[in-house]
Design a protein around this motif. Sequence first.
Motif, PDB file in Angstrom:
ATOM      1  N   SER A  61       0.751  -1.177  -0.102  1.00 52.04           N
ATOM      2  CA  SER A  61       0.003  -0.035   0.036  1.00 52.04           C
ATOM      3  C   SER A  61       0.959   1.484  -0.171  1.00 52.04           C
ATOM      4  N   THR A  62       2.045   1.354   0.670  1.00 50.68           N
ATOM      5  CA  THR A  62       2.800   2.406   0.564  1.00 50.68           C
ATOM      6  C   THR A  62       3.427   2.674  -0.429  1.00 50.68           C
ATOM      7  N   LEU A  63       3.743   1.388  -1.227  1.00 52.03           N
ATOM      8  CA  LEU A  63       4.333   1.505  -2.740  1.00 52.03           C
ATOM      9  C   LEU A  63       3.637   2.128  -3.654  1.00 52.03           C
ATOM     10  N   ALA A  64       2.218   1.630  -3.579  1.00 52.49           N
ATOM     11  CA  ALA A  64       0.993   2.210  -4.396  1.00 52.49           C
ATOM     12  C   ALA A  64       0.994   3.714  -4.264  1.00 52.49           C
ATOM     13  N   GLN A  65       0.974   4.026  -2.884  1.00 52.76           N
ATOM     14  CA  GLN A  65       0.879   5.659  -2.735  1.00 52.76           C
ATOM     15  C   GLN A  65       2.206   6.450  -3.419  1.00 52.76           C
ATOM     16  N   LEU A  66       3.153   5.774  -3.042  1.00 52.96           N
ATOM     17  CA  LEU A  66       4.417   6.548  -3.576  1.00 52.96           C
ATOM     18  C   LEU A  66       4.274   6.649  -5.356  1.00 52.96           C
ATOM     19  N   LEU A  67       3.917   5.549  -5.801  1.00 53.07           N
ATOM     20  CA  LEU A  67       3.776   5.571  -7.112  1.00 53.07           C
ATOM     21  C   LEU A  67       2.581   6.194  -7.926  1.00 53.07           C
ATOM     22  N   GLY A  68       1.516   6.373  -6.927  1.00 56.88           N
ATOM     23  CA  GLY A  68       0.269   7.017  -7.358  1.00 56.88           C
ATOM     24  C   GLY A  68      -0.486   5.941  -8.378  1.00 56.88           C
ATOM     25  N   ILE A  69      -0.385   4.640  -8.058  1.00 53.56           N
ATOM     26  CA  ILE A  69      -1.251   3.678  -8.802  1.00 53.56           C
ATOM     27  C   ILE A  69      -1.960   2.833  -7.832  1.00 53.56           C
ATOM     28  N   SER A  70      -2.923   2.263  -8.135  1.00 53.14           N
ATOM     29  CA  SER A  70      -3.804   1.329  -7.220  1.00 53.14           C
ATOM     30  C   SER A  70      -2.919   0.434  -6.641  1.00 53.14           C
ATOM     31  N   THR A  71      -3.554  -0.266  -5.481  1.00 49.66           N
ATOM     32  CA  THR A  71      -3.023  -1.335  -5.123  1.00 49.66           C
ATOM     33  C   THR A  71      -2.970  -2.719  -5.807  1.00 49.66           C
ATOM     34  N   ALA A  72      -3.936  -2.590  -6.602  1.00 56.66           N
ATOM     35  CA  ALA A  72      -4.179  -3.798  -7.568  1.00 56.66           C
ATOM     36  C   ALA A  72      -2.955  -3.803  -8.570  1.00 56.66           C
ATOM     37  N   ALA A  73      -2.623  -2.476  -9.126  1.00 57.54           N
ATOM     38  CA  ALA A  73      -1.640  -2.395 -10.063  1.00 57.54           C
ATOM     39  C   ALA A  73      -0.126  -2.663  -9.449  1.00 57.54           C
ATOM     40  N   VAL A  74      -0.025  -2.249  -8.197  1.00 56.33           N
ATOM     41  CA  VAL A  74       1.216  -2.521  -7.649  1.00 56.33           C
ATOM     42  C   VAL A  74       1.525  -4.071  -7.266  1.00 56.33           C
ATOM     43  N   THR A  75       0.328  -4.560  -6.857  1.00 57.86           N
ATOM     44  CA  THR A  75       0.462  -6.180  -6.737  1.00 57.86           C
ATOM     45  C   THR A  75       0.832  -6.860  -7.922  1.00 57.86           C
ATOM     46  N   VAL A  76       0.383  -6.497  -9.149  1.00 61.79           N
ATOM     47  CA  VAL A  76       0.790  -6.946 -10.428  1.00 61.79           C
ATOM     48  C   VAL A  76       2.238  -6.707 -10.499  1.00 61.79           C
ATOM     49  N   ALA A  77       2.859  -5.590 -10.451  1.00 63.99           N
ATOM     50  CA  ALA A  77       4.168  -5.174 -10.466  1.00 63.99           C
ATOM     51  C   ALA A  77       5.015  -5.980  -9.507  1.00 63.99           C
TER      52      ALA A  77
END
Length: 162
Positions: A61-77
């Motif tokens: 969730s922190t990564l998603a916030q830092l990147l400005g993307i959804s948690t779903a998108a960061v999970t895929v990454a």
Amino acid sequence: MTDTGQGAQARTRGPEASRLMRRILVLNHEVEKQLGRELTVNSTDLDVMQHLMQSGPLSPSTLAQLLGISTAAVTVAIDRLVKRGHVSRQPHPTDRRRLLVVPAPDSTRRAMANLLPMIREVDALITAYTQDEQSAITDYLAKTVDILERKVAPSASTAENR
């Protein structure tokens, strides 16, 4: 009388320092693309890795916030990075319900081996200048960073409101 000489060119191009700063920004993007190719990751995955290398383990969730993307998108990454061996998921040390994304030491070493020679060379440049010149350069760069951060800030707050 029309000014077609260097004065007109200077007004069209803007100050040389600003032109060079724009060139640095473009080249920085090229360096990041080159690093992404070396590590076989796309730009989003590289952004994740950069945050992890700078900050250490982070929650999805922190990564998603830092990147400005959804948690779903960061999970895929993260899934892609785990598959390539660049990161791992580990339990949070104090909260069993949470996970941390941890950069793989080998990937961090590879990235730094790619970047450190350039970083050291750039860092060494400043020593050729007097203290006053170093202060002026630092002042210019600090004010440029401030301008860029103000430009990025509205995007970050928009991403947080999603």
